[in-house]
Design a protein around this motif. Structure first.
Motif, PDB file in Angstrom:
ATOM      1  N   GLU A  14       0.885  -1.224   0.064  1.00 15.10           N
ATOM      2  CA  GLU A  14       0.083  -0.083   0.100  1.00 15.10           C
ATOM      3  C   GLU A  14       0.977   1.365   0.152  1.00 15.10           C
ATOM      4  N   GLU A  15       2.016   1.396   0.716  1.00 12.47           N
ATOM      5  CA  GLU A  15       2.901   2.346   0.776  1.00 12.47           C
ATOM      6  C   GLU A  15       3.389   2.619  -0.528  1.00 12.47           C
ATOM      7  N   PHE A  16       3.922   1.650  -1.025  1.00 10.24           N
ATOM      8  CA  PHE A  16       4.573   1.540  -2.628  1.00 10.24           C
ATOM      9  C   PHE A  16       3.673   2.051  -3.457  1.00 10.24           C
ATOM     10  N   VAL A  17       2.276   1.535  -3.500  1.00 12.44           N
ATOM     11  CA  VAL A  17       1.454   2.290  -4.370  1.00 12.44           C
ATOM     12  C   VAL A  17       1.184   3.681  -4.299  1.00 12.44           C
ATOM     13  N   ARG A  18       1.027   4.129  -3.098  1.00 16.24           N
ATOM     14  CA  ARG A  18       0.586   5.555  -2.768  1.00 16.24           C
ATOM     15  C   ARG A  18       1.938   6.300  -3.205  1.00 16.24           C
ATOM     16  N   ARG A  19       3.049   5.879  -2.728  1.00 22.32           N
ATOM     17  CA  ARG A  19       4.235   6.780  -3.158  1.00 22.32           C
ATOM     18  C   ARG A  19       4.330   6.832  -4.747  1.00 22.32           C
ATOM     19  N   ARG A  20       4.549   5.882  -5.332  1.00 22.29           N
ATOM     20  CA  ARG A  20       4.748   5.815  -6.712  1.00 22.29           C
ATOM     21  C   ARG A  20       3.432   6.468  -7.567  1.00 22.29           C
ATOM     22  N   HIS A  21       2.235   6.284  -7.062  1.00 19.22           N
ATOM     23  CA  HIS A  21       1.115   7.185  -7.742  1.00 19.22           C
ATOM     24  C   HIS A  21       1.470   8.620  -7.459  1.00 19.22           C
ATOM     25  N   GLY A  22       1.800   9.148  -6.385  1.00 22.31           N
ATOM     26  CA  GLY A  22       2.228  10.430  -6.198  1.00 22.31           C
ATOM     27  C   GLY A  22       3.415  10.920  -6.993  1.00 22.31           C
TER      28      GLY A  22
END
Length: 63
Positions: A14-22
């Protein structure tokens, strides 16, 4: 530098997905470009994440 590498690999999916999306949003990519790209990146991580659909990725980011 070692701490940065360890932090990268200790990120939850979840952290990876949110960071990469940003990061990708900041670079001007659209969601239609971002979510397939993130899905591909998840498959290539050292400890592969479970296969997530584009819808599941969107729900991680937007709830």
């Amino acid at each position: 530098m070692v701490a940065d590498v360890l932090a990268y690999f200790s990120e939850s999916v979840e952290e990876f997905v949110r960071r990469r999306h940003g990061e990708l949003k900041t670079r001007g990519f659209t969601n239609d470009e971002i979510f397939p790209r993130i899905a591909g990146e998840l498959r290539g991580r050292r400890v592969a994440a479970p296969e997530l659909s584009l819808r599941q990725l969107r729900r991680i980011v937007y709830g």
